[in-house]
Design a protein around this motif. Structure first.
Motif, PDB file in Angstrom:
ATOM      1  N   GLU A  28      -1.215   8.227  -6.363  1.00  0.00           N
ATOM      2  CA  GLU A  28      -1.957   8.606  -5.155  1.00  0.00           C
ATOM      3  C   GLU A  28      -1.164   9.581  -4.294  1.00  0.00           C
ATOM      4  O   GLU A  28      -1.681  10.620  -3.869  1.00  0.00           O
ATOM      5  CB  GLU A  28      -2.299   7.361  -4.335  1.00  0.00           C
ATOM      6  N   ASP A  72      -4.351  -0.892   6.596  1.00  0.00           N
ATOM      7  CA  ASP A  72      -5.788  -0.674   6.443  1.00  0.00           C
ATOM      8  C   ASP A  72      -6.520  -2.007   6.572  1.00  0.00           C
ATOM      9  O   ASP A  72      -6.641  -2.758   5.603  1.00  0.00           O
ATOM     10  CB  ASP A  72      -6.064  -0.023   5.089  1.00  0.00           C
ATOM     11  N   ASP A 107       0.845  -1.184   0.000  1.00  0.00           N
ATOM     12  CA  ASP A 107       0.000   0.000   0.000  1.00  0.00           C
ATOM     13  C   ASP A 107       0.888   1.244   0.000  1.00  0.00           C
ATOM     14  O   ASP A 107       2.055   1.200   0.406  1.00  0.00           O
ATOM     15  CB  ASP A 107      -0.908  -0.033   1.236  1.00  0.00           C
ATOM     16  N   THR A 132     -18.433  -3.471  -3.103  1.00  0.00           N
ATOM     17  CA  THR A 132     -18.227  -2.103  -2.625  1.00  0.00           C
ATOM     18  C   THR A 132     -17.919  -2.027  -1.127  1.00  0.00           C
ATOM     19  O   THR A 132     -18.375  -1.104  -0.450  1.00  0.00           O
ATOM     20  CB  THR A 132     -19.456  -1.237  -2.956  1.00  0.00           C
ATOM     21  N   LYS A 168      -1.894  13.574  -3.258  1.00  0.00           N
ATOM     22  CA  LYS A 168      -1.970  14.012  -1.864  1.00  0.00           C
ATOM     23  C   LYS A 168      -0.928  15.091  -1.558  1.00  0.00           C
ATOM     24  O   LYS A 168      -1.196  16.032  -0.819  1.00  0.00           O
ATOM     25  CB  LYS A 168      -1.834  12.822  -0.914  1.00  0.00           C
ATOM     26  N   HIS A 211     -15.177  -1.177   0.048  1.00  0.00           N
ATOM     27  CA  HIS A 211     -14.249  -0.059   0.201  1.00  0.00           C
ATOM     28  C   HIS A 211     -14.426   0.853  -1.008  1.00  0.00           C
ATOM     29  O   HIS A 211     -14.463   0.384  -2.141  1.00  0.00           O
ATOM     30  CB  HIS A 211     -12.818  -0.601   0.254  1.00  0.00           C
ATOM     31  N   GLN A 212     -14.508   2.154  -0.767  1.00  0.00           N
ATOM     32  CA  GLN A 212     -14.811   3.084  -1.855  1.00  0.00           C
ATOM     33  C   GLN A 212     -13.581   3.754  -2.464  1.00  0.00           C
ATOM     34  O   GLN A 212     -13.667   4.313  -3.553  1.00  0.00           O
ATOM     35  CB  GLN A 212     -15.773   4.172  -1.350  1.00  0.00           C
ATOM     36  N   ASP A 213     -12.438   3.717  -1.786  1.00  0.00           N
ATOM     37  CA  ASP A 213     -11.247   4.413  -2.270  1.00  0.00           C
ATOM     38  C   ASP A 213     -10.773   3.786  -3.585  1.00  0.00           C
ATOM     39  O   ASP A 213     -10.421   2.602  -3.619  1.00  0.00           O
ATOM     40  CB  ASP A 213     -10.143   4.337  -1.219  1.00  0.00           C
ATOM     41  N   PRO A 214     -10.750   4.552  -4.676  1.00  0.00           N
ATOM     42  CA  PRO A 214     -10.385   3.957  -5.971  1.00  0.00           C
ATOM     43  C   PRO A 214      -8.931   3.468  -6.019  1.00  0.00           C
ATOM     44  O   PRO A 214      -8.634   2.499  -6.726  1.00  0.00           O
ATOM     45  CB  PRO A 214     -10.619   5.084  -6.975  1.00  0.00           C
ATOM     46  N   PHE A 215      -8.036   4.099  -5.283  1.00  0.00           N
ATOM     47  CA  PHE A 215      -6.647   3.650  -5.272  1.00  0.00           C
ATOM     48  C   PHE A 215      -6.538   2.292  -4.575  1.00  0.00           C
ATOM     49  O   PHE A 215      -5.872   1.381  -5.066  1.00  0.00           O
ATOM     50  CB  PHE A 215      -5.741   4.678  -4.585  1.00  0.00           C
ATOM     51  N   ASP A 216      -7.202   2.162  -3.444  1.00  0.00           N
ATOM     52  CA  ASP A 216      -7.192   0.887  -2.729  1.00  0.00           C
ATOM     53  C   ASP A 216      -7.878  -0.209  -3.543  1.00  0.00           C
ATOM     54  O   ASP A 216      -7.436  -1.363  -3.562  1.00  0.00           O
ATOM     55  CB  ASP A 216      -7.851   1.018  -1.358  1.00  0.00           C
ATOM     56  N   ARG A 217      -8.937   0.143  -4.234  1.00  0.00           N
ATOM     57  CA  ARG A 217      -9.631  -0.847  -5.062  1.00  0.00           C
ATOM     58  C   ARG A 217      -8.712  -1.349  -6.180  1.00  0.00           C
ATOM     59  O   ARG A 217      -8.732  -2.531  -6.523  1.00  0.00           O
ATOM     60  CB  ARG A 217     -10.933  -0.267  -5.615  1.00  0.00           C
TER      61      ARG A 217
END
Length: 122
Positions: A39, A107, A2, A82, A43, A84-90
């Motif tokens: 990502e 996480d 991650d 769904t 940030k 998890h909603q974070d597109p990077f984590d997905r």
């Protein structure tokens, strides 16, 4: 791994647990996703964190292997449940599933997916 794990590694942060650090050091290969510089760069641009210039070069010189985002990864990520909603984590989840890789992360919410999680804090 991650994105936060990549930063912890480069910073020598104590947030990265000793067992996890040892696993990374002893692994044959450890991958970092193209998601990581993407990502973290966003940030940093938003002022949410600091990170060194040359992140990719620093990770590669540390022995980490870049993992590109393929069209298969891109197609798989939005099809995930769904939890998890974070597109990077997905995307990391999709890559882990399709490439049969464990994901090093702190996480714990990512454990809802069918992937092996390595707890970065241990």
């Amino acid at each position: 791994m991650d994105s936060h794990v990549a930063l912890w590694w480069l910073e020598g942060s104590e947030s990265l647990g000793s067992q996890c650090r040892q696993l990374i050091e002893n692994a044959d290969e450890v991958y970092f996703s193209a998601v990581t510089p993407w990502e973290l760069g966003i940030k940093r641009a938003l002022g949410k964190l600091t990170m060194p210039d040359g992140l990719v070069a620093a990770l590669q010189s540390g022995g980490f292997v870049p993992l590109a985002i393929s069209t298969d990864h891109a197609e798989h990520a939005p099809a995930l449940p769904t939890h998890h909603q974070d597109p990077f984590d997905r995307m990391l989840i999709a890559q882990a599933q399709l490439e049969a890789l464990a994901l090093v992360t702190a996480d714990q919410s990512l454990g809802s997916y069918d992937i092996e999680i390595i707890d970065a804090r241990r």
